[in-house]
Motif scaffolding. Sequence first.
Motif, PDB file in Angstrom:
ATOM      1  N   SER A  13       0.836  -1.206   0.000  1.00  0.00           N
ATOM      2  CA  SER A  13       0.000   0.000   0.000  1.00  0.00           C
ATOM      3  C   SER A  13       0.872   1.259   0.000  1.00  0.00           C
ATOM      4  CB  SER A  13      -0.910  -0.015   1.229  1.00  0.00           C
ATOM      5  OG  SER A  13      -1.743  -1.139   1.225  1.00  0.00           O
ATOM      6  N   GLU A  14       1.967   1.236   0.789  1.00  0.00           N
ATOM      7  CA  GLU A  14       2.866   2.395   0.806  1.00  0.00           C
ATOM      8  C   GLU A  14       3.522   2.597  -0.563  1.00  0.00           C
ATOM      9  OE1 GLU A  14       5.560   1.582   3.929  1.00  0.00           O
ATOM     10  OE2 GLU A  14       4.125   2.001   5.555  1.00  0.00           O
ATOM     11  N   ALA A  15       3.924   1.481  -1.219  1.00  0.00           N
ATOM     12  CA  ALA A  15       4.544   1.597  -2.545  1.00  0.00           C
ATOM     13  C   ALA A  15       3.560   2.186  -3.547  1.00  0.00           C
ATOM     14  CB  ALA A  15       5.030   0.219  -3.010  1.00  0.00           C
ATOM     15  N   ILE A  16       2.276   1.744  -3.464  1.00  0.00           N
ATOM     16  CA  ILE A  16       1.251   2.273  -4.382  1.00  0.00           C
ATOM     17  C   ILE A  16       1.060   3.766  -4.151  1.00  0.00           C
ATOM     18  CG2 ILE A  16      -1.216   2.179  -4.898  1.00  0.00           C
ATOM     19  CD1 ILE A  16      -1.068  -0.834  -4.394  1.00  0.00           C
ATOM     20  N   ALA A  17       1.075   4.215  -2.876  1.00  0.00           N
ATOM     21  CA  ALA A  17       0.900   5.648  -2.582  1.00  0.00           C
ATOM     22  C   ALA A  17       2.057   6.467  -3.169  1.00  0.00           C
ATOM     23  CB  ALA A  17       0.807   5.843  -1.074  1.00  0.00           C
ATOM     24  N   ARG A  18       3.292   5.901  -3.033  1.00  0.00           N
ATOM     25  CA  ARG A  18       4.435   6.629  -3.612  1.00  0.00           C
ATOM     26  C   ARG A  18       4.326   6.707  -5.131  1.00  0.00           C
ATOM     27  NH1 ARG A  18       7.252   3.578   0.352  1.00  0.00           N
ATOM     28  NH2 ARG A  18       7.921   2.088  -1.255  1.00  0.00           N
ATOM     29  N   LEU A  19       3.882   5.623  -5.768  1.00  0.00           N
ATOM     30  CA  LEU A  19       3.718   5.639  -7.235  1.00  0.00           C
ATOM     31  C   LEU A  19       2.672   6.663  -7.651  1.00  0.00           C
ATOM     32  CD1 LEU A  19       3.875   1.826  -8.059  1.00  0.00           C
ATOM     33  CD2 LEU A  19       5.572   3.560  -8.661  1.00  0.00           C
ATOM     34  N   GLU A  20       1.563   6.731  -6.900  1.00  0.00           N
ATOM     35  CA  GLU A  20       0.534   7.723  -7.256  1.00  0.00           C
ATOM     36  C   GLU A  20       1.069   9.153  -7.111  1.00  0.00           C
ATOM     37  OE1 GLU A  20      -2.702   6.821  -4.774  1.00  0.00           O
ATOM     38  OE2 GLU A  20      -3.442   5.130  -6.008  1.00  0.00           O
ATOM     39  N   GLU A  21       1.893   9.385  -6.069  1.00  0.00           N
ATOM     40  CA  GLU A  21       2.463  10.729  -5.905  1.00  0.00           C
ATOM     41  C   GLU A  21       3.376  11.086  -7.078  1.00  0.00           C
ATOM     42  OE1 GLU A  21       5.095  13.185  -2.549  1.00  0.00           O
ATOM     43  OE2 GLU A  21       4.499  11.081  -2.250  1.00  0.00           O
ATOM     44  N   LYS A  22       4.216  10.103  -7.529  1.00  0.00           N
ATOM     45  CA  LYS A  22       5.089  10.360  -8.683  1.00  0.00           C
ATOM     46  C   LYS A  22       4.270  10.616  -9.935  1.00  0.00           C
ATOM     47  CE  LYS A  22       9.065   7.692  -7.014  1.00  0.00           C
ATOM     48  NZ  LYS A  22       9.950   6.548  -7.282  1.00  0.00           N
ATOM     49  N   ILE A  23       3.167   9.875 -10.081  1.00  0.00           N
ATOM     50  CA  ILE A  23       2.319  10.074 -11.266  1.00  0.00           C
ATOM     51  C   ILE A  23       1.734  11.478 -11.258  1.00  0.00           C
ATOM     52  CG2 ILE A  23       0.145   9.327 -12.311  1.00  0.00           C
ATOM     53  CD1 ILE A  23       0.870   6.483 -11.441  1.00  0.00           C
ATOM     54  N   ASN A  24       1.300  11.962 -10.084  1.00  0.00           N
ATOM     55  CA  ASN A  24       0.757  13.326 -10.008  1.00  0.00           C
ATOM     56  C   ASN A  24       1.821  14.359 -10.380  1.00  0.00           C
ATOM     57  OD1 ASN A  24      -1.748  12.386  -9.195  1.00  0.00           O
ATOM     58  ND2 ASN A  24      -1.183  12.403  -7.014  1.00  0.00           N
ATOM     59  N   GLN A  25       3.064  14.118  -9.898  1.00  0.00           N
ATOM     60  CA  GLN A  25       4.143  15.047 -10.244  1.00  0.00           C
ATOM     61  C   GLN A  25       4.397  15.050 -11.756  1.00  0.00           C
ATOM     62  OE1 GLN A  25       7.493  13.896  -7.892  1.00  0.00           O
ATOM     63  NE2 GLN A  25       6.568  14.537  -5.929  1.00  0.00           N
ATOM     64  N   MET A  26       4.423  13.843 -12.349  1.00  0.00           N
ATOM     65  CA  MET A  26       4.650  13.759 -13.805  1.00  0.00           C
ATOM     66  C   MET A  26       3.513  14.414 -14.573  1.00  0.00           C
ATOM     67  SD  MET A  26       6.111   9.853 -14.020  1.00  0.00           S
ATOM     68  CE  MET A  26       6.274   9.939 -15.794  1.00  0.00           C
ATOM     69  N   THR A  27       2.289  14.274 -14.046  1.00  0.00           N
ATOM     70  CA  THR A  27       1.144  14.911 -14.733  1.00  0.00           C
ATOM     71  C   THR A  27       1.309  16.434 -14.718  1.00  0.00           C
ATOM     72  OG1 THR A  27      -0.274  13.084 -14.041  1.00  0.00           O
ATOM     73  CG2 THR A  27      -1.361  15.096 -14.757  1.00  0.00           C
ATOM     74  N   GLY A  28       1.711  17.021 -13.564  1.00  0.00           N
ATOM     75  CA  GLY A  28       1.939  18.472 -13.502  1.00  0.00           C
ATOM     76  C   GLY A  28       3.036  18.920 -14.450  1.00  0.00           C
ATOM     77  N   THR A  29       4.125  18.110 -14.533  1.00  0.00           N
ATOM     78  CA  THR A  29       5.219  18.456 -15.452  1.00  0.00           C
ATOM     79  C   THR A  29       4.743  18.450 -16.891  1.00  0.00           C
ATOM     80  OG1 THR A  29       6.748  17.441 -13.889  1.00  0.00           O
ATOM     81  CG2 THR A  29       7.555  17.847 -16.121  1.00  0.00           C
ATOM     82  N   VAL A  30       3.905  17.427 -17.231  1.00  0.00           N
ATOM     83  CA  VAL A  30       3.387  17.339 -18.620  1.00  0.00           C
ATOM     84  C   VAL A  30       2.540  18.559 -18.935  1.00  0.00           C
ATOM     85  CG1 VAL A  30       1.821  16.056 -20.103  1.00  0.00           C
ATOM     86  CG2 VAL A  30       3.534  14.838 -18.754  1.00  0.00           C
ATOM     87  N   LYS A  31       1.709  19.007 -17.970  1.00  0.00           N
ATOM     88  CA  LYS A  31       0.866  20.176 -18.212  1.00  0.00           C
ATOM     89  C   LYS A  31       1.725  21.423 -18.424  1.00  0.00           C
ATOM     90  CE  LYS A  31      -3.246  18.586 -15.745  1.00  0.00           C
ATOM     91  NZ  LYS A  31      -4.170  18.840 -14.607  1.00  0.00           N
ATOM     92  N   GLN A  32       2.799  21.566 -17.605  1.00  0.00           N
ATOM     93  CA  GLN A  32       3.683  22.710 -17.790  1.00  0.00           C
ATOM     94  C   GLN A  32       4.334  22.690 -19.177  1.00  0.00           C
ATOM     95  OE1 GLN A  32       6.463  22.687 -14.556  1.00  0.00           O
ATOM     96  NE2 GLN A  32       4.907  23.209 -12.985  1.00  0.00           N
ATOM     97  N   MET A  33       4.764  21.512 -19.599  1.00  0.00           N
ATOM     98  CA  MET A  33       5.384  21.400 -20.936  1.00  0.00           C
ATOM     99  C   MET A  33       4.384  21.730 -22.038  1.00  0.00           C
ATOM    100  SD  MET A  33       7.705  17.991 -20.378  1.00  0.00           S
ATOM    101  CE  MET A  33       8.386  18.091 -22.040  1.00  0.00           C
TER     102      MET A  33
END
Length: 469
Positions: A423-443
């Motif tokens: 569950s902790e690993a899944i939470a970390r993956l979701e946080e990274k996905i949110n960060q990547m989504t923000g980066t994609v929007k900025q690009m």
Amino acid sequence: MSDLMPQSETPTPTTDKITQAARDTIYLCNFRVSVDGEWLCLRELNDISLTPDPEPAHEDPKDPIAIERLNLMNMAKLSIKGLIESALNLGRTLDSDYAPLQQFFVVMEHCLKHGLKTKKTFLGQNKSFWGALELVEKLTPEAGEITASVKDLPGLKTPLGRGRAWLRLALMQKKLSDYMKTIINRKDLLSEFYEPNALMMEEEGAVIAGLLVGLNVIDANLCMKGEDLDSQVGVIDFSMYLKDGGHTSKSAEGDGQITAILDQKNYVEELNRHLSASVNNLQAKVDALEKSNTKLTEELAVANNRIITLQEDVERVKEESSYQLESRKAVRSDSASDGQALGETRKQLKEETLLRLDVEKELEVQIGMKQEMELSMKMLEKDICEKQDALVELRQQLEDLRGINQQLSHKSQSADANSKQKSEAIARLEEKINQMTGTVKQMENSEKHLVKQARNLNSAAGKMLQLQQ
């Protein structure tokens, strides 16, 4: 995003194994332990989504007798299946010490004892399936060889021992299924030995007879000389049929693993509780038998004292009789004037003779009662020994089940820890996905701004070209 998530709906070999283990656990949880004819319900799993074998349509699902028949049939399925698989993996002829084979005979004995009519004897109630097995000789002449061999075996003193020997000989001849079908088809003859709702009188008996056909693929060589079949204690060892639900899996498979472990843990706890209750019941019976034994011992001592007293009375009567005879002879030598004394002496002699006869009869009755009491004490001592052996074996099984319970608890704790880590690993993956989504929007925003600047530059360049022309 969809590539990162596991597909939990896709069946895998590991989930199939877990499902099979859960099914086997359900069969065990529905089974009832039989201790001296008293049934203890272990567990009813009506809320399990897995579908067990269908019950007959005409039976009430809450009928305890119907539940007993279904549980015995399921236990026979597990025993026969385990015996065939282990025998084929072993690849050799089975002998009397093979544990799955011993458990198979114990299960068959419980099936044949279900619903037996009680016959009252001098020493108490008696239940034996030997009378029903003797019917096979009348219906199938070739079975007479087995019956004759059982009767010729030395050391068999009880109908229960002869019935156990018959089952072993029929298995070695690979005729057990045929003989069981023969007697099950003649319910008019079986009604003399079984109640109408007994397993042998219902369709569960026919199902078990059909399952016994599979045992024809194994070879058994059982030596019954010197084996004490009369006093064996038939206790089913449930630990042989417990499945290990521990399988290494990932993501969604871990949930199925935890469910299987928890089901087995609940089953072991329930079985542990009922075995403890059966141990307490057996201990209470042993105490009652010891009290009755003490009472019989006291009565025997009183009877012995009474016999000694009667013997002394007999000796005294004999002495008085001899004295009276001598007096009678002396009186005959006297004159006729002593005739009245002679008549009184004869009357007294007659009374003493009758008293002696009464004393001898009472002595014979007391001797017979003493012999009956001694026989009863021997039977009670044998019964106490059997109950104590059963008590020791049940305590050993209780210790084994406690060990299994501890192992399952450790597995459950480790599974919970693994689930928490995932569950902790899944939470970390979701946080990274949110960060990547923000980066994609900025690009994307930067790209739009660059496109806009490029268009402005193109329009400015066009205008400059027009001015130069």
